[in-house]
Design an enzyme around this catalytic site. Structure first.
Site, PDB file in Angstrom:
ATOM      1  N   LYS A  31     -11.942  22.365  41.911  1.00  0.00           N
ATOM      2  CA  LYS A  31     -12.671  21.756  42.894  1.00  0.00           C
ATOM      3  C   LYS A  31     -13.777  22.110  42.607  1.00  0.00           C
ATOM      4  O   LYS A  31     -14.147  23.146  41.797  1.00  0.00           O
ATOM      5  CB  LYS A  31     -12.366  22.307  44.244  1.00  0.00           C
ATOM      6  CG  LYS A  31     -12.517  23.685  44.293  1.00  0.00           C
ATOM      7  CD  LYS A  31     -11.862  24.388  45.707  1.00  0.00           C
ATOM      8  CE  LYS A  31     -11.819  26.002  45.913  1.00  0.00           C
ATOM      9  NZ  LYS A  31     -11.143  26.486  46.899  1.00  0.00           N
ATOM     10  N   TYR A  43     -45.104  32.119  43.314  1.00  0.00           N
ATOM     11  CA  TYR A  43     -45.515  31.822  44.816  1.00  0.00           C
ATOM     12  C   TYR A  43     -45.712  33.027  45.641  1.00  0.00           C
ATOM     13  O   TYR A  43     -44.762  33.827  45.397  1.00  0.00           O
ATOM     14  CB  TYR A  43     -44.785  30.742  45.557  1.00  0.00           C
ATOM     15  CG  TYR A  43     -44.746  29.467  44.830  1.00  0.00           C
ATOM     16  CD1 TYR A  43     -45.937  28.605  44.735  1.00  0.00           C
ATOM     17  CD2 TYR A  43     -43.645  28.745  44.355  1.00  0.00           C
ATOM     18  CE1 TYR A  43     -45.794  27.268  44.118  1.00  0.00           C
ATOM     19  CE2 TYR A  43     -43.580  27.539  43.938  1.00  0.00           C
ATOM     20  CZ  TYR A  43     -44.788  26.714  43.900  1.00  0.00           C
ATOM     21  OH  TYR A  43     -44.921  25.383  43.169  1.00  0.00           O
TER      22      TYR A  43
HETATM   23  C1  LIG Z   1     -10.576  27.510  46.229  1.00  0.00           C
HETATM   24  C2  LIG Z   1      -9.047  27.418  46.594  1.00  0.00           C
HETATM   25  C3  LIG Z   1      -8.234  28.142  45.868  1.00  0.00           C
HETATM   26  C4  LIG Z   1      -8.600  29.060  44.985  1.00  0.00           C
HETATM   27  O1  LIG Z   1      -9.178  30.253  45.172  1.00  0.00           O
HETATM   28  P1  LIG Z   1      -9.504  31.379  44.066  1.00  0.00           P
HETATM   29  O2  LIG Z   1      -9.934  32.663  44.927  1.00  0.00           O
HETATM   30  O3  LIG Z   1     -10.738  30.843  43.499  1.00  0.00           O
HETATM   31  O4  LIG Z   1      -8.577  31.755  43.151  1.00  0.00           O
HETATM   32  C5  LIG Z   1      -6.857  28.001  46.094  1.00  0.00           C
HETATM   33  N1  LIG Z   1      -6.138  27.280  47.170  1.00  0.00           N
HETATM   34  C6  LIG Z   1      -7.041  26.793  48.039  1.00  0.00           C
HETATM   35  C7  LIG Z   1      -6.658  25.995  49.226  1.00  0.00           C
HETATM   36  C8  LIG Z   1      -8.537  26.864  47.850  1.00  0.00           C
HETATM   37  O5  LIG Z   1      -9.279  26.303  48.503  1.00  0.00           O
END
Ligand SMILES: *Cc1c(COP(=O)(O)O)cnc(C)c1O
Length: 392
Positions: free
Chosen positions: A51, A283
Site C-alpha cells: 500500500k 524562514y
Molecule cells: C499496513 C498493514 C500491514 C503491514 O503492517 P506493517 O506494520 O508495515 O508490517 C498489514 N496488514 C494491514 C491490514 C495493514 O494495513
C-alpha cells in the site's frame, strides 16, 4: 548514479540531467528481506504489503521483486491500488481492505482480486458485483479483534458469517480468508496482544461453525511476523520490515532481524557559499550563523517529504560528516552549516539510507522528528524520482 543512461531521442544518445534529488531503491535488499521474513514464518504463506506506493518505494517494481522472492500474495489498502497492480500485469493473489460504499467492487471481482468485507453493506456490494461480473467474488472477512478501526465487531460476527455462508451457497462468493489486524504488536508483551489473538481464534472457530472454510487465516503484520510465532497462522502480512525498517526499534535495529533498509534518499547541493557570522538562515531566522561559515543548500523540502518537524533537527551526511539542518525546512529546500568544511555544488547529501556510508537511517530521522520510520519513507514526495536498482 552517473547521470547518463542509454536513452535516445532519435538523433543519438542524450544526456539525462542528474536529478536534483532521488530515492535509490535496492530491490536486491527487498528480495533478501522477503527471504529473511519467510524464514521467520516458514509454515505460512507470505503477503507482501504494498500500500501507499510500497511505503514510498514504488509499488510495481517492489511487487515484482516480492513475487520473485517467493511472495504468493500482494496486499494493498485500496481497491484502486489493487487494480493498478493488475493493470501493470502482476499475477499472484491480491487482497485489498479499505472500501467505501460504491467502490469498484465489480472491477475488482473481474480482475480476480480478493476483497475484504467487514460489514453487511460491503457483503451486499460484493454480492452485487459478483452478479454484475458474472463470476464468484473472492471475499475475506475481517474481525475487529480490538484495534477499533475496520472489521466487524465480535457481536456482529455471527450475522456476517451467516450471511456470507448463504451467499457462498448461492455461488456468488467464496470466503477465502478470515483476518484481523493487531493494535499494539509493536510493543512486545502488551496485554492487548494475547487478548486480540484470543478474539481472533474465537472468530475463526465461529466462522467454521457457520460452515466457512477459508484458505487463509491471518493477523501478523511485521512485528507479529518477527516477534510472535503464535500469530503466524496460515499467512503473514509484513509491510515495513520488507522495506528493511525495524517495526520494533526499541527491540532491535534492522540488522538484528536480518533486514537491510531498501531506500536511500539523496539530493545534490544546489548552492555552497561563504557567509559572515550573524547571518540568519531560512524562514524566521530560527538559525543564525555563529561566525563566518559555509552554508550548503539542499534542494528538498516538505513538498518532497522532509518533515517540517526536522527543522533544526534532521541529520544529513555531507562531506563525510553528519550535519543538523540549520533552521527551518521550507517547501523545497533546507540549509546546512558546514562550519569549516568545504563542499561543491552538485555534491551528494544523503538524508538517510542503510547506514553503510555513515549516513543516518530512516529511524534516525524518525527519532529527530518525533515520528516513526514508516512515515519518513512513505512521505517521500512524488517529485522525487525512485531509481530502482538491481531490478530483473
Ligand atoms: C499496513 C498493514 C500491514 C503491514 O503492517 P506493517 O506494520 O508495515 O508490517 C498489514 N496488514 C494491514 C491490514 C495493514 O494495513
Amino acid at each position: 548514479m552517473n547521470g547518463t543512461n542509454g536513452t535516445t531521442n532519435g538523433t543519438g544518445p542524450t544526456r539525462v540531467p542528474p536529478p536534483r534529488a532521488w530515492a535509490a531503491i535496492d530491490l536486491a535488499a527487498l528480495r533478501a528481506n522477503v527471504a529473511a521474513l519467510r524464514a521467520k514464518a516458514p509454515g505460512a504463506a507470505f503477503m507482501a504489503v504494498l500500500k501507499a506506493d510500497a511505503y514510498g518505494h514504488g509499488m510495481v517494481p517492489c511487487a515484482r521483486a516480492a513475487l520473485e522472492a517467493g511472495a504468493q500474495w500482494l496486499g494493498v489498502a485500496t481497491p484502486e491500488e489493487a487494480l493498478a497492480l493488475r493493470a501493470a500485469g502482476l499475477g499472484g493473489r491480491v487482497l485489498c481492505w479499505l472500501w467505501t460504499p460504491g467502490g469498484p467492487w465489480r472491477e475488482c471481482v473481474a480482475a480476480d482480486i480478493d476483497v475484504t468485507v467487514s460489514a453487511r453493506w460491503a457483503l451486499e456490494e460484493a454480492v452485487a458485483a459478483a452478479r454484475a461480473a458474472g463470476r464468484t467474488a473472492r471475499v475475506q472477512l475481517k474481525i475487529d479483534a480490538g484495534l477499533g478501526r475496520n472489521g466487524a465487531q465480535p457481536a456482529d460476527w455471527p450475522d456476517l458469517t451467516r450471511a456470507a455462508r448463504a451467499a457462498e451457497r448461492d455461488g456468488l462468493i467464496k470466503v477465502t480468508g478470515v483476518w484481523a489486524h493487531f493494535s499494539c504488536a509493536d510493543e512486545p508483551g502488551h496485554p492487548s496482544i494475547d487478548r486480540e489473538l484470543g478474539i481472533f481464534r474465537e472468530a475463526v472457530d465461529r466462522a467454521a461453525d457457520a460452515g466457512l472454510e477459508p484458505e487463509v487465516r491471518h493477523i501478523a503484520n511485521s512485528p507479529g511476523t518477527l516477534t510472535l510465532p503464535e500469530s503466524h497462522f496460515d499467512l503473514v502480512r509484513p509491510g515495513v520490515a520488507m522495506y528493511g525498517i525495524s517495526p520494533v526499534p526499541q527491540v532491535g535495529a534492522p540488522a538484528d532481524f536480518g533486514l537491510r533498509p531498501v531506500m536511500t534518499l539523496s539530493a545534490r547541493l544546489a548552492s555552497v557559499k561563504r557567509v559572515p557570522g550573524g547571518h540568519g538562515v531560512s524562514y524566521g531566522h530560527q538559525y543564525v550563523t555563529p561566525g563566518e561559515t559555509t552554508l550548503a543548500l539542499v534542494p528538498v523540502g516538505y513538498a518532497d517529504g522532509v518533515p517540517r518537524h526536522a527543522s533544526s533537527a534532521g541529520p544529513v551526511l555531507v562531506a563525510g560528516k553528519w550535519r543538523t539542518i540549520a533552521g527551518r525546512v521550507a517547501m523545497d529546500q533546507f540549509v546546512l552549516d558546514l562550519g569549516g568544511d568545504t563542499a561543491e555544488p552538485g555534491d551528494e547529501a544523503v538524508l538517510f539510507g542503510p547506514g553503510d556510508r555513515g549516513e543516518p537511517t530512516a529511524e534516525d530521522w524518525a527519532r529527530a522528528c518525533g515520528t516513526i520510520a514508516y512515515e519518513i519513507v512513505t512521505r517521500v514526495g512524488s517529485r522525487v524520482p525512485r531509481i530502482h536498482l538491481d531490478g530483473r
